[in-house]
Design a protein around this motif. Sequence first.
Motif, PDB file in Angstrom:
ATOM      1  N   ARG A  40       0.832  -1.202   0.000  1.00 59.27           N
ATOM      2  CA  ARG A  40       0.000   0.000   0.000  1.00 59.27           C
ATOM      3  C   ARG A  40       0.870   1.257   0.000  1.00 59.27           C
ATOM      4  O   ARG A  40       1.989   1.257   0.550  1.00 59.27           O
ATOM      5  CB  ARG A  40      -0.936  -0.027   1.209  1.00 59.27           C
ATOM      6  N   ILE A  62       1.946   4.662   1.354  1.00 53.61           N
ATOM      7  CA  ILE A  62       1.882   5.345   2.655  1.00 53.61           C
ATOM      8  C   ILE A  62       1.507   6.803   2.443  1.00 53.61           C
ATOM      9  O   ILE A  62       0.643   7.342   3.124  1.00 53.61           O
ATOM     10  CB  ILE A  62       3.231   5.213   3.390  1.00 53.61           C
ATOM     11  N   PRO A 102      -0.772  11.617  13.326  1.00 53.88           N
ATOM     12  CA  PRO A 102      -0.799  10.422  14.169  1.00 53.88           C
ATOM     13  C   PRO A 102       0.402   9.505  13.947  1.00 53.88           C
ATOM     14  O   PRO A 102       1.030   9.544  12.892  1.00 53.88           O
ATOM     15  CB  PRO A 102      -2.093   9.713  13.756  1.00 53.88           C
ATOM     16  N   SER A 103       0.670   8.707  14.958  1.00 55.55           N
ATOM     17  CA  SER A 103       1.781   7.759  14.877  1.00 55.55           C
ATOM     18  C   SER A 103       1.549   6.786  13.718  1.00 55.55           C
ATOM     19  O   SER A 103       0.435   6.302  13.518  1.00 55.55           O
ATOM     20  CB  SER A 103       1.851   6.997  16.206  1.00 55.55           C
ATOM     21  N   GLY A 104       2.586   6.557  12.953  1.00 52.99           N
ATOM     22  CA  GLY A 104       2.514   5.584  11.863  1.00 52.99           C
ATOM     23  C   GLY A 104       1.932   6.139  10.576  1.00 52.99           C
ATOM     24  O   GLY A 104       1.798   5.421   9.581  1.00 52.99           O
ATOM     25  N   VAL A 105       1.596   7.434  10.559  1.00 60.06           N
ATOM     26  CA  VAL A 105       0.933   7.989   9.371  1.00 60.06           C
ATOM     27  C   VAL A 105       1.896   8.163   8.196  1.00 60.06           C
ATOM     28  O   VAL A 105       1.494   8.141   7.041  1.00 60.06           O
ATOM     29  CB  VAL A 105       0.215   9.324   9.722  1.00 60.06           C
ATOM     30  N   GLY A 106       3.182   8.361   8.499  1.00 51.07           N
ATOM     31  CA  GLY A 106       4.150   8.509   7.413  1.00 51.07           C
ATOM     32  C   GLY A 106       5.052   9.730   7.498  1.00 51.07           C
ATOM     33  O   GLY A 106       5.694  10.106   6.524  1.00 51.07           O
ATOM     34  N   LYS A 107       5.165  10.323   8.689  1.00 44.50           N
ATOM     35  CA  LYS A 107       5.977  11.549   8.832  1.00 44.50           C
ATOM     36  C   LYS A 107       7.450  11.257   8.556  1.00 44.50           C
ATOM     37  O   LYS A 107       8.117  11.989   7.823  1.00 44.50           O
ATOM     38  CB  LYS A 107       5.786  12.155  10.237  1.00 44.50           C
ATOM     39  N   THR A 108       7.947  10.181   9.180  1.00 48.09           N
ATOM     40  CA  THR A 108       9.354   9.824   8.950  1.00 48.09           C
ATOM     41  C   THR A 108       9.570   9.450   7.490  1.00 48.09           C
ATOM     42  O   THR A 108      10.584   9.822   6.884  1.00 48.09           O
ATOM     43  CB  THR A 108       9.751   8.646   9.868  1.00 48.09           C
ATOM     44  N   THR A 109       8.589   8.741   6.926  1.00 48.13           N
ATOM     45  CA  THR A 109       8.701   8.353   5.511  1.00 48.13           C
ATOM     46  C   THR A 109       8.796   9.592   4.632  1.00 48.13           C
ATOM     47  O   THR A 109       9.606   9.644   3.699  1.00 48.13           O
ATOM     48  CB  THR A 109       7.472   7.497   5.113  1.00 48.13           C
ATOM     49  N   GLU A 155      11.604  14.437  15.215  1.00 46.69           N
ATOM     50  CA  GLU A 155      11.384  14.419  16.666  1.00 46.69           C
ATOM     51  C   GLU A 155      12.689  14.510  17.475  1.00 46.69           C
ATOM     52  O   GLU A 155      12.999  13.633  18.284  1.00 46.69           O
ATOM     53  CB  GLU A 155      10.633  13.139  17.050  1.00 46.69           C
ATOM     54  N   HIS A 178       5.449  15.721  17.889  1.00 47.91           N
ATOM     55  CA  HIS A 178       4.127  15.425  18.444  1.00 47.91           C
ATOM     56  C   HIS A 178       3.741  16.497  19.462  1.00 47.91           C
ATOM     57  O   HIS A 178       2.661  16.452  20.023  1.00 47.91           O
ATOM     58  CB  HIS A 178       4.120  14.061  19.148  1.00 47.91           C
TER      59      HIS A 178
HETATM   60  N1  LIG Z   1      11.059  -0.353   7.487  1.00 52.52           N
HETATM   61  C1  LIG Z   1       9.748  -0.453   7.284  1.00 52.52           C
HETATM   62  N2  LIG Z   1       9.219  -1.545   6.670  1.00 52.52           N
HETATM   63  C2  LIG Z   1       7.902  -1.640   6.456  1.00 52.52           C
HETATM   64  N3  LIG Z   1       7.012  -0.728   6.826  1.00 52.52           N
HETATM   65  C3  LIG Z   1       7.477   0.359   7.445  1.00 52.52           C
HETATM   66  C4  LIG Z   1       8.852   0.558   7.708  1.00 52.52           C
HETATM   67  N4  LIG Z   1       9.016   1.747   8.329  1.00 52.52           N
HETATM   68  C5  LIG Z   1       7.777   2.247   8.450  1.00 52.52           C
HETATM   69  N5  LIG Z   1       6.866   1.439   7.927  1.00 52.52           N
HETATM   70  C6  LIG Z   1       5.414   1.665   7.865  1.00 52.52           C
HETATM   71  O1  LIG Z   1       5.213   2.885   7.207  1.00 52.52           O
HETATM   72  C7  LIG Z   1       4.175   3.617   7.820  1.00 52.52           C
HETATM   73  C8  LIG Z   1       4.678   5.012   8.131  1.00 52.52           C
HETATM   74  O2  LIG Z   1       5.737   4.950   9.093  1.00 52.52           O
HETATM   75  P1  LIG Z   1       6.491   6.248   9.583  1.00 52.52           P
HETATM   76  O3  LIG Z   1       7.626   5.799  10.439  1.00 52.52           O
HETATM   77  O4  LIG Z   1       6.802   7.098   8.411  1.00 52.52           O
HETATM   78  O5  LIG Z   1       5.364   6.940  10.464  1.00 52.52           O
HETATM   79  P2  LIG Z   1       5.465   8.178  11.453  1.00 52.52           P
HETATM   80  O6  LIG Z   1       4.303   9.071  11.135  1.00 52.52           O
HETATM   81  O7  LIG Z   1       6.823   8.790  11.377  1.00 52.52           O
HETATM   82  O8  LIG Z   1       5.245   7.477  12.854  1.00 52.52           O
HETATM   83  P3  LIG Z   1       5.734   7.874  14.348  1.00 52.52           P
HETATM   84  O9  LIG Z   1       5.045   9.165  14.692  1.00 52.52           O
HETATM   85  O10 LIG Z   1       5.212   6.743  15.175  1.00 52.52           O
HETATM   86  O11 LIG Z   1       7.220   7.968  14.336  1.00 52.52           O
HETATM   87  C9  LIG Z   1       3.739   2.831   9.063  1.00 52.52           C
HETATM   88  O12 LIG Z   1       2.512   2.240   8.784  1.00 52.52           O
HETATM   89  C10 LIG Z   1       4.811   1.806   9.246  1.00 52.52           C
HETATM   90  O13 LIG Z   1       4.233   0.612   9.695  1.00 52.52           O
END
Ligand SMILES: Nc1ncnc2c1ncn2[C@@H]1O[C@H](COP(=O)(O)OP(=O)(O)OP(=O)(O)O)[C@@H](O)[C@H]1O
Length: 186
Positions: free
Chosen positions: A4, A6, A25-32, A129, A162
């Motif tokens: 899928r 992100i 929200p956590s896991g939404v994709g900010k780090t990505t 962060e 956050h």
């Molecule tokens: N190495 C990886 N392999 C597979 N999926 C990943 C990987 N890293 C992140 N994801 C998925 O990508 C999505 C986005 O992750 P990301 O780390 O970008 O979120 P985030 O908004 O930065 O979260 P947080 O606030 O918890 O740090 C999440 O659903 C996570 O499960």
Amino acid sequence: MSGRAILGALDLSLFKGETVALTGPSGVGKTTLLRTIAGLENSHSGTITTPPNTAMVFQEPTLLKWRSLADNLMIPLKISQEKAEHTLASVGLAGRGADFPTQLSLGQQRRLSLARAFAADPDLMLLDEPFVSLDDALADEMMGLFESLQAGSDIATLIVTHSEREAKRLASRVLVLSGSPAVLRP
Ligand SMILES: Nc1ncnc2c1ncn2[C@@H]1O[C@H](COP(=O)(O)OP(=O)(O)OP(=O)(O)O)[C@@H](O)[C@H]1O
């Protein structure tokens, strides 16, 4: 890449000298998103234009434990010993160039990681962060350091946080990443 998406369709511009907070929200994709902008992820379509010099600061310090503090600055940044000493002094570590990261507290390591990113003289600074899991006093101290390092520069800064407190203090704009695939809203 299969799987899928992100991130959805995003349009983001940063001006010179501005600090934008990115929340969601956590896991939404900010780090990505940060990693994609930094060129560390390349499974995207569309165009990303970044200035010549981008620095990224992570939650945890990224110092090389087997290298001295001076080497941690001089090797990646290709700077002189004098500039390395100046950077150390800027975070209260004057004269500690021969020490190793393990001889520093975690707070000192985080301060040095932050100062190292600024010493790279970036045009764009991406921070993931950087002040998370610090108590309020230490977070305030780190934010003060961030502000003093940033002062007078025209670095464009995107900071994932956050914390509403951090966003209010540091950023002139707050963007929220939400949904799946994730999109930005002000
Ligand atoms: N190495 C990886 N392999 C597979 N999926 C990943 C990987 N890293 C992140 N994801 C998925 O990508 C999505 C986005 O992750 P990301 O780390 O970008 O979120 P985030 O908004 O930065 O979260 P947080 O606030 O918890 O740090 C999440 O659903 C996570 O499960």
